[in-house]
Design a protein around this motif. Structure first.
Motif, short mmCIF file in Angstrom:
data_model
loop_
_atom_site.label_atom_id
_atom_site.label_comp_id
_atom_site.label_asym_id
_atom_site.label_seq_id
_atom_site.Cartn_x
_atom_site.Cartn_y
_atom_site.Cartn_z
N THR A 104 0.76 -1.25 0.01
CA THR A 104 0.01 -0.03 0.01
C THR A 104 0.91 1.33 0.02
O THR A 104 1.82 1.19 0.63
CB THR A 104 -0.83 0.07 1.32
OG1 THR A 104 -1.53 -1.40 1.35
CG2 THR A 104 -1.92 0.98 1.24
N ASN A 105 0.39 2.09 -0.61
CA ASN A 105 1.26 3.48 -0.87
C ASN A 105 0.63 4.52 0.14
O ASN A 105 -0.47 5.09 -0.10
CB ASN A 105 0.93 4.04 -2.14
CG ASN A 105 1.93 5.31 -2.23
OD1 ASN A 105 2.33 5.96 -1.41
ND2 ASN A 105 2.30 5.46 -3.52
N TYR A 106 1.50 4.86 1.37
CA TYR A 106 0.75 5.70 2.22
C TYR A 106 1.51 7.23 1.99
O TYR A 106 1.39 7.89 2.97
CB TYR A 106 1.41 5.29 3.68
CG TYR A 106 0.23 4.17 4.28
CD1 TYR A 106 -1.08 4.73 4.88
CD2 TYR A 106 0.43 2.63 4.06
CE1 TYR A 106 -1.77 3.78 5.28
CE2 TYR A 106 -0.66 1.93 4.68
CZ TYR A 106 -1.58 2.30 5.06
OH TYR A 106 -2.69 1.24 5.68
N VAL A 112 -4.61 6.92 0.19
CA VAL A 112 -4.07 5.87 0.33
C VAL A 112 -4.56 4.94 -0.59
O VAL A 112 -5.75 4.86 -0.75
CB VAL A 112 -4.34 5.44 1.87
CG1 VAL A 112 -3.84 4.13 2.02
CG2 VAL A 112 -3.70 6.11 2.90
N GLN A 113 -3.81 4.44 -1.50
CA GLN A 113 -3.99 3.63 -2.60
C GLN A 113 -2.90 2.21 -2.68
O GLN A 113 -1.93 2.54 -2.04
CB GLN A 113 -4.09 4.37 -3.73
CG GLN A 113 -5.13 5.32 -3.91
CD GLN A 113 -6.57 4.79 -4.09
OE1 GLN A 113 -6.91 3.75 -4.63
NE2 GLN A 113 -7.55 5.42 -3.41
N PRO A 114 -3.39 1.21 -3.15
CA PRO A 114 -2.44 0.22 -3.58
C PRO A 114 -1.07 0.82 -4.18
O PRO A 114 -1.22 1.66 -5.09
CB PRO A 114 -3.28 -0.60 -4.37
CG PRO A 114 -4.61 -0.71 -4.06
CD PRO A 114 -4.54 0.94 -3.88
N SER A 115 0.18 0.29 -4.12
CA SER A 115 1.42 0.78 -4.76
C SER A 115 0.96 0.38 -6.38
O SER A 115 0.23 -0.42 -6.88
CB SER A 115 2.36 0.14 -4.24
OG SER A 115 2.74 0.66 -2.85
N ASP A 116 1.86 0.46 -7.03
CA ASP A 116 1.82 0.26 -8.49
C ASP A 116 1.53 -1.02 -8.99
O ASP A 116 0.81 -1.29 -9.85
CB ASP A 116 3.49 0.87 -9.22
CG ASP A 116 3.58 2.23 -9.17
OD1 ASP A 116 2.47 3.03 -9.08
OD2 ASP A 116 4.69 2.73 -9.19
N ASN A 117 2.28 -2.00 -8.36
CA ASN A 117 2.12 -3.32 -8.59
C ASN A 117 1.10 -4.25 -7.55
O ASN A 117 0.97 -5.59 -7.92
CB ASN A 117 3.49 -4.13 -8.86
CG ASN A 117 4.44 -3.52 -9.91
OD1 ASN A 117 3.92 -3.14 -10.97
ND2 ASN A 117 5.68 -3.56 -9.52
N ALA A 118 0.32 -3.54 -7.26
CA ALA A 118 -0.71 -3.83 -5.90
C ALA A 118 -1.81 -3.74 -6.73
O ALA A 118 -2.26 -2.73 -7.49
CB ALA A 118 -0.44 -3.48 -4.56
N LYS A 119 -3.07 -4.45 -6.19
CA LYS A 119 -4.49 -4.00 -6.31
C LYS A 119 -5.39 -4.32 -5.26
O LYS A 119 -5.01 -5.11 -4.29
CB LYS A 119 -4.91 -4.87 -7.64
CG LYS A 119 -4.71 -6.50 -7.28
CD LYS A 119 -5.14 -7.14 -8.64
CE LYS A 119 -5.22 -8.65 -8.09
NZ LYS A 119 -5.49 -9.74 -9.19
N TRP A 120 -6.60 -3.85 -5.48
CA TRP A 120 -7.44 -3.92 -4.42
C TRP A 120 -8.11 -5.45 -4.93
O TRP A 120 -8.42 -5.85 -5.90
CB TRP A 120 -8.80 -3.01 -4.53
CG TRP A 120 -8.46 -1.84 -3.96
CD1 TRP A 120 -8.21 -0.64 -4.61
CD2 TRP A 120 -8.18 -1.44 -2.45
NE1 TRP A 120 -7.99 0.44 -3.60
CE2 TRP A 120 -8.10 0.11 -2.48
CE3 TRP A 120 -8.43 -2.06 -1.66
CZ2 TRP A 120 -8.04 0.84 -1.19
CZ3 TRP A 120 -8.46 -1.63 -0.27
CH2 TRP A 120 -8.33 -0.06 -0.16
N VAL A 121 -8.75 -6.24 -3.60
CA VAL A 121 -9.31 -7.56 -4.02
C VAL A 121 -10.65 -7.27 -3.10
O VAL A 121 -10.52 -7.00 -2.14
CB VAL A 121 -8.56 -8.59 -3.54
CG1 VAL A 121 -9.16 -9.95 -3.78
CG2 VAL A 121 -7.32 -8.75 -4.41
N PRO A 122 -11.67 -7.77 -3.78
CA PRO A 122 -11.93 -8.20 -5.10
C PRO A 122 -11.88 -7.03 -6.15
O PRO A 122 -11.66 -7.29 -7.42
CB PRO A 122 -13.35 -8.80 -5.07
CG PRO A 122 -14.14 -8.08 -4.03
CD PRO A 122 -13.18 -7.60 -2.93
N ASN A 123 -11.99 -5.78 -5.71
CA ASN A 123 -12.03 -4.67 -6.47
C ASN A 123 -11.94 -3.29 -5.51
O ASN A 123 -11.91 -3.54 -4.30
CB ASN A 123 -13.44 -4.31 -7.51
CG ASN A 123 -14.50 -4.60 -6.79
OD1 ASN A 123 -14.69 -4.36 -5.64
ND2 ASN A 123 -15.50 -5.49 -7.20
N SER A 124 -11.98 -2.12 -6.15
CA SER A 124 -12.04 -1.01 -5.24
C SER A 124 -13.29 -0.86 -4.33
O SER A 124 -14.45 -1.12 -5.04
CB SER A 124 -11.80 0.18 -6.03
OG SER A 124 -11.49 1.29 -5.45
#
Length: 137
Positions: A104-106, A112-124
């Motif tokens: 996570t990018n703080y 606050v969002q997932p970093s470049d190679n990360a993602k929300w699961v199941p979605n945003s």
């Protein structure tokens, strides 16, 4: 999470309908105390998948159709058990839990969002504002 402000069990309108976790995490664990500077036993300051399935948090503390959001790193990443904290939470409490698979990018606390190679699961998460808090309901 189990108790209301007066120390009793949550009931009726006191039940949690939405919660968001801002903090550290690793696969299968939310690290409530990132650095063990206080001499606590390892894991004493964490919430793990095993804590969830042991009933440490009462399902009755949550409203029907509650949602949970973890901004903690790896809260949706698979642990050595093959399941993520998100998987265990969703299965045990039977309501949606949004987690991050990766870091996570703080850097910007207002976004606050997932970093470049990360993602929300199941979605945003729904109603997740750009300011890192839930809006509405």
């Amino acid at each position: 999470m189990n108790k209301n402000a007066q120390g009793g069990n949550r009931q009726g309108r006191e039940r949690i309908s939405r919660w968001t976790y801002f903090g550290h995490g690793k696969p299968g664990e939310l690290m409530l105390q990132y650095n063990n500077n206080f001499g606590l036993n390892p894991g004493a300051e964490s919430l793990t998948s095993a804590d969830i399935t042991s009933g440490a948090i009462a399902a009755s503390a949550f409203a029907k159709n509650a949602i949970g959001i973890s901004c903690g790193c790896n809260s949706a990443a698979k642990a050595s058990t093959g399941e993520s904290l998100r998987d265990v939470w969703k299965a045990y409490f039977d309501f949606e839990f949004y987690g991050v698979d990766g870091r996570t990018n703080y850097a910007n606390p207002n976004n606050v969002q997932p970093s470049d190679n990360a993602k929300w699961v199941p979605n945003s998460p729904p109603n997740y504002s750009l300011h890192g808090v839930l809006e509405g309901g």
